[in-house]
Design an enzyme around this catalytic site. Structure first.
Site, mmCIF file in Angstrom:
data_model
loop_
_atom_site.group_PDB
_atom_site.id
_atom_site.type_symbol
_atom_site.label_atom_id
_atom_site.label_comp_id
_atom_site.label_asym_id
_atom_site.label_seq_id
_atom_site.Cartn_x
_atom_site.Cartn_y
_atom_site.Cartn_z
ATOM 1 N N VAL A 24 0.844 -1.206 0.000
ATOM 2 C CA VAL A 24 0.000 0.000 0.000
ATOM 3 C C VAL A 24 0.879 1.257 0.000
ATOM 4 O O VAL A 24 0.660 2.186 -0.792
ATOM 5 C CB VAL A 24 -0.955 -0.015 1.228
ATOM 6 C CG1 VAL A 24 -1.685 1.326 1.361
ATOM 7 C CG2 VAL A 24 -1.951 -1.164 1.095
ATOM 8 N N ASP A 127 4.203 -22.753 5.909
ATOM 9 C CA ASP A 127 4.724 -24.083 5.562
ATOM 10 C C ASP A 127 6.115 -24.108 4.924
ATOM 11 O O ASP A 127 6.766 -25.132 4.903
ATOM 12 C CB ASP A 127 3.756 -24.788 4.594
ATOM 13 C CG ASP A 127 2.385 -25.032 5.216
ATOM 14 O OD1 ASP A 127 2.282 -24.989 6.453
ATOM 15 O OD2 ASP A 127 1.435 -25.252 4.453
ATOM 16 N N MET A 169 2.344 -28.649 11.927
ATOM 17 C CA MET A 169 1.751 -28.282 10.624
ATOM 18 C C MET A 169 2.792 -28.283 9.500
ATOM 19 O O MET A 169 3.980 -28.440 9.759
ATOM 20 C CB MET A 169 1.112 -26.898 10.708
ATOM 21 C CG MET A 169 -0.338 -26.917 11.120
ATOM 22 S SD MET A 169 -1.063 -25.278 10.927
ATOM 23 C CE MET A 169 -2.775 -25.646 11.313
ATOM 24 N N GLY A 170 2.341 -28.031 8.289
ATOM 25 C CA GLY A 170 3.270 -27.972 7.165
ATOM 26 C C GLY A 170 2.716 -28.597 5.907
ATOM 27 O O GLY A 170 3.415 -28.700 4.896
ATOM 28 N N ALA A 186 14.722 -32.911 19.541
ATOM 29 C CA ALA A 186 13.877 -34.113 19.439
ATOM 30 C C ALA A 186 14.715 -35.377 19.320
ATOM 31 O O ALA A 186 15.774 -35.367 18.689
ATOM 32 C CB ALA A 186 12.955 -33.979 18.230
ATOM 33 N N HIS A 216 13.156 -39.009 29.243
ATOM 34 C CA HIS A 216 12.036 -38.311 28.582
ATOM 35 C C HIS A 216 12.406 -38.071 27.117
ATOM 36 O O HIS A 216 13.585 -37.909 26.787
ATOM 37 C CB HIS A 216 11.713 -36.996 29.290
ATOM 38 C CG HIS A 216 12.855 -36.045 29.341
ATOM 39 N ND1 HIS A 216 13.824 -36.113 30.314
ATOM 40 C CD2 HIS A 216 13.192 -35.018 28.534
ATOM 41 C CE1 HIS A 216 14.712 -35.163 30.089
ATOM 42 N NE2 HIS A 216 14.350 -34.486 29.016
ATOM 43 N N ARG A 244 2.303 -39.446 25.555
ATOM 44 C CA ARG A 244 1.162 -38.594 25.216
ATOM 45 C C ARG A 244 1.363 -38.084 23.792
ATOM 46 O O ARG A 244 2.508 -37.946 23.336
ATOM 47 C CB ARG A 244 1.091 -37.375 26.139
ATOM 48 C CG ARG A 244 0.871 -37.699 27.597
ATOM 49 C CD ARG A 244 -0.608 -37.985 27.865
ATOM 50 N NE ARG A 244 -0.886 -38.128 29.288
ATOM 51 C CZ ARG A 244 -0.767 -39.261 29.988
ATOM 52 N NH1 ARG A 244 -0.337 -40.365 29.393
ATOM 53 N NH2 ARG A 244 -1.082 -39.291 31.270
HETATM 54 O O1 F6P Z 1 -1.053 -23.604 4.712
HETATM 55 C C1 F6P Z 1 -0.899 -23.485 6.063
HETATM 56 C C2 F6P Z 1 -1.609 -24.577 6.811
HETATM 57 O O2 F6P Z 1 -1.651 -24.205 8.161
HETATM 58 C C3 F6P Z 1 -1.021 -25.971 6.657
HETATM 59 O O3 F6P Z 1 0.097 -26.169 7.469
HETATM 60 C C4 F6P Z 1 -2.198 -26.839 7.039
HETATM 61 O O4 F6P Z 1 -2.095 -28.073 6.386
HETATM 62 C C5 F6P Z 1 -3.371 -26.048 6.535
HETATM 63 O O5 F6P Z 1 -2.940 -24.720 6.365
HETATM 64 C C6 F6P Z 1 -4.577 -26.049 7.448
HETATM 65 O O6 F6P Z 1 -5.610 -25.389 6.791
HETATM 66 P P1 F6P Z 1 -6.955 -24.891 7.493
HETATM 67 O O7 F6P Z 1 -6.635 -23.688 8.316
HETATM 68 O O8 F6P Z 1 -7.842 -24.580 6.356
HETATM 69 O O9 F6P Z 1 -7.425 -26.015 8.365
#
Ligand code: F6P
Length: 320
Positions: A24, A127, A169-170, A186, A216, A244
């Site tokens: 912008v 991601d 996520m990813g 890890a 652990h 867990r």
């Molecule tokens: O693209 C980012 C992301 O968070 C991914 O890591 C995940 O697979 C997807 O989006 C989750 O999408 P939504 O928010 O639509 O459930």
């Protein structure tokens, strides 16, 4: 070019606001009118549009999410939806659009460009799964969030001598899991890009470290693999350690962007508008070897991503 639009599409990512702000302000500084298009391509179809000025984007650089809202729009993939979107551009006099999002959003930008609405894409997704760029806006903030969350979980895992299996996520990309996995120390990391024999790479590894008195364990699993609950049960049964499973979920997408995300987003927003000013179309702005450059979107979408084998090897060797 006198009038441009900007939209965010797909999953939101910290730093998208910094990119919008840069778009912008660069456009306004160059005498252009800017429309903010709400909810991605859905807003373009439904004319959910407002004019933005330099003050409309004040106080957003530090905020996660996107002030323009986001959506995954199926209608836009149909010819009728695309037609409506183009009609909106004509109605508002929008001569070019900056699209901030992931690969799916880039396909939309390519299709609009092909139909005469020049688009410049900016990679925005936690991601880091966009092949053409070394970096996507939101990735660094997300990595830090995962690290902080797992550090917290570690406190309780350690206190109870447990194993925690964490889903990260990813989408189909393991970058978040691999890098965060190294950062949290890890014991095992499971990602889609590298085939993993659970028995050998997770169970035997835990058993081996148990022999050195480790009590652990943290196991990081990419969402593209999933099955964290079943894996926790397997570890419990075979390694005799209470386990867990947690799915970190959407907490990973929120929060104030890091310095890196704010700076890269600002640079990319600036360059995207410069590309429109110089009459270019169908380009994606990328970060390559720490420099901002750009590619044709079609070429970018055809590129193949490879995993950092060396980094995986490092993780594997030192997680004992
Ligand atoms: O693209 C980012 C992301 O968070 C991914 O890591 C995940 O697979 C997807 O989006 C989750 O999408 P939504 O928010 O639509 O459930």
């Amino acid at each position: 070019m006198k009038t441009i639009g900007v939209l965010t599409s797909g999953g939101d990512a910290p730093g998208m606001n910094a990119a919008i702000r840069a778009v912008v302000r660069t456009a306004c500084e160059n005498g252009m009118k800017v429309y903010g298009i709400n909810r991605g391509y859905a807003g373009l179809i439904e004319e959910d549009i407002r004019e933005l000025n330099i003050r409309s984007v004040s106080d957003i650089i530090h905020r996660g999410g996107t002030m323009l809202y986001s959506a995954r729009c199926l209608e836009f993939k149909e010819e009728a939806g695309m037609k409506k979107a183009i009609e909106t551009c004509h109605k508002f006099g929008i001569e070019g659009i900056v699209v901030i999002g992931g690969d799916g959003s880039f396909r939309g930008a390519r299709d609009l460009s092909l139909r005469g609405v020049p688009c410049i894409a900016i990679p925005g997704t936690i991601d880091n799964d966009i092949v053409s760029t070394d970096y996507t806006i939101g990735y660094d903030t997300c990595l830090n969030t995962i690290m902080q969350m797992v550090d917290r979980v570690r406190d309780t895992v350690e206190s109870h001598s447990r194993c925690i299996v964490v889903e990260v996520m990813g989408n189909r990309c393991g970058d978040l899991t691999l890098n965060a996995g190294i950062a949290v120390g890890a014991t095992a990391i499971v990602i889609p890009e590298i085939s993993c024999d659970i028995e050998k790479h997770v169970i035997e590894r835990i058993k081996r470290t148990q022999k050195t008195d480790k009590k652990h364990f943290i196991v990081m699993v990419a969402e593209g693999i999933g099955g964290v609950e079943a894996l926790a049960r397997k570890i419990e049964q075979e390694c005799g350690v209470e386990s867990r499973a947690i799915v970190l979920g959407h907490v990973q997408r929120g929060g104030s962007p890091t310095v890196k995300d704010r700076v890269v987003a600002s640079q990319m927003g600036y360059y995207a508008v410069q590309k429109l000013i110089s009459g270019e179309s169908n380009r994606v702005i990328v970060l390559k070897n720490d420099s901002i450059t750009d590619y044709d979107i079609y070429e970018a979408l055809c590129m193949k991503k490879s995993v950092d084998d060396q980094l995986y090897k490092v993780a594997h060797e030192i997680s004992i």
